[in-house]
Scaffold this motif. Sequence first.
Motif, PDB file in Angstrom:
ATOM      1  N   LEU A 222      65.148  12.816  35.419  1.00 21.13           N
ATOM      2  CA  LEU A 222      65.902  13.839  35.582  1.00 21.13           C
ATOM      3  C   LEU A 222      65.472  14.592  36.896  1.00 21.13           C
ATOM      4  N   LEU A 223      64.134  14.404  37.171  1.00 18.25           N
ATOM      5  CA  LEU A 223      63.354  14.982  38.359  1.00 18.25           C
ATOM      6  C   LEU A 223      64.188  14.482  39.800  1.00 18.25           C
ATOM      7  N   PHE A 224      64.865  13.500  39.554  1.00 19.02           N
ATOM      8  CA  PHE A 224      65.548  12.749  40.707  1.00 19.02           C
ATOM      9  C   PHE A 224      67.084  13.377  40.848  1.00 19.02           C
ATOM     10  N   VAL A 225      67.225  14.304  39.830  1.00 20.75           N
ATOM     11  CA  VAL A 225      68.518  15.035  39.826  1.00 20.75           C
ATOM     12  C   VAL A 225      68.448  16.384  40.457  1.00 20.75           C
ATOM     13  N   GLY A 226      67.495  17.123  39.764  1.00 20.32           N
ATOM     14  CA  GLY A 226      67.284  18.534  40.181  1.00 20.32           C
ATOM     15  C   GLY A 226      66.065  18.708  41.444  1.00 20.32           C
ATOM     16  N   GLY A 227      65.223  17.724  41.533  1.00 19.27           N
ATOM     17  CA  GLY A 227      64.183  17.878  42.539  1.00 19.27           C
ATOM     18  C   GLY A 227      63.045  18.328  42.033  1.00 19.27           C
ATOM     19  N   ARG A 228      61.924  17.827  42.611  1.00 19.08           N
ATOM     20  CA  ARG A 228      60.496  18.319  42.259  1.00 19.08           C
ATOM     21  C   ARG A 228      60.257  20.055  41.843  1.00 19.08           C
ATOM     22  N   HIS A 229      60.853  20.517  42.398  1.00 20.04           N
ATOM     23  CA  HIS A 229      60.621  22.032  42.198  1.00 20.04           C
ATOM     24  C   HIS A 229      61.171  22.429  40.987  1.00 20.04           C
ATOM     25  N   GLU A 230      62.240  21.985  40.358  1.00 26.93           N
ATOM     26  CA  GLU A 230      63.056  22.358  39.210  1.00 26.93           C
ATOM     27  C   GLU A 230      62.308  21.892  38.290  1.00 26.93           C
ATOM     28  N   LEU A 231      61.924  20.635  38.044  1.00 30.54           N
ATOM     29  CA  LEU A 231      61.162  20.003  36.695  1.00 30.54           C
ATOM     30  C   LEU A 231      59.694  20.857  36.708  1.00 30.54           C
ATOM     31  N   ALA A 232      59.185  21.063  37.715  1.00 35.08           N
ATOM     32  CA  ALA A 232      57.798  21.700  37.575  1.00 35.08           C
ATOM     33  C   ALA A 232      57.993  22.996  37.178  1.00 35.08           C
ATOM     34  N   LEU A 233      58.950  23.932  37.737  1.00 36.61           N
ATOM     35  CA  LEU A 233      59.101  25.019  37.005  1.00 36.61           C
ATOM     36  C   LEU A 233      59.520  25.135  35.639  1.00 36.61           C
ATOM     37  N   ASP A 234      60.454  24.375  35.399  1.00 33.46           N
ATOM     38  CA  ASP A 234      60.888  24.480  33.992  1.00 33.46           C
ATOM     39  C   ASP A 234      59.559  24.040  33.106  1.00 33.46           C
ATOM     40  N   ARG A 235      58.856  23.134  33.490  1.00 31.79           N
ATOM     41  CA  ARG A 235      57.680  22.897  32.573  1.00 31.79           C
ATOM     42  C   ARG A 235      56.721  24.233  32.477  1.00 31.79           C
ATOM     43  N   TRP A 236      56.432  24.591  33.858  1.00 26.50           N
ATOM     44  CA  TRP A 236      55.690  25.788  33.770  1.00 26.50           C
ATOM     45  C   TRP A 236      56.144  27.048  32.864  1.00 26.50           C
ATOM     46  N   LEU A 237      57.332  27.169  32.928  1.00 23.78           N
ATOM     47  CA  LEU A 237      57.841  28.382  32.273  1.00 23.78           C
ATOM     48  C   LEU A 237      58.256  27.988  30.676  1.00 23.78           C
TER      49      LEU A 237
END
Length: 243
Positions: A222-237
Amino acid sequence: METTAFEALLRRDRAIMICRLILISALGWCYVMTGAGTGMSMRAMTRIAISPGAFSSDTAMPQRWTGVYWAIMVAMWCVMMIAMMTPSAAPIILLYARVTRHEQKSGRMADGVVPTVAFACGYLSVWLLFSILASILQFSLARAGLVHAMLMWSLNAWLSAGMLFAAGLYQFTPYKLTCLRQCRSPAHFLSSHWRPGHLGAIRMGAKHGAFCVGCCWALMALLFVGGRHELALDRWLGDASAC
């Protein structure tokens, strides 16, 4: 006295291993949040995500993937996987160390250094292989114009829909459930797949890593759907769950 000394040794080893795992994860997140060598920090990517109209799809896109750029992308994927998955792997790594010490104390295993690092290296080697495959997929999709070369978000509605559908469908497959049971039951995994020695530790770590990839590859896709910033921030939060 012997039992007390052994328990003290366990507590010391456990504290050291926990500190190492926390440090590895923290360093990984620092590397990812500062841009992972791409020249664009996570903060800048988030600003772009909020105002995508101000950002051209060709900006920051390399003319070609040189050997250095390949290395940067593989390193970015690998460190991102380490930062995400180390906390998930911590329980089984700590349990493996404890079980090995117990077996040594009881005389069922020869005394020596507990191959915990070997177990962790076997686990992370699987994610290294995953990172190489993800980089190849990223290169292929970017070359076809389907994803942004730097931010990795989808530029094609059909690609986004297909990945979302596949990721959702995979959650109900027997293979996903099998992998999930292995990841959620460290004690059962060790009892079922135990191998002695350093080579055995590497094999067990790699096998557990394969089960974790089976649990998490759809989330990573799903990283290829929302982009690198989105997945990283989701995991961070803490909004996304690996295993």
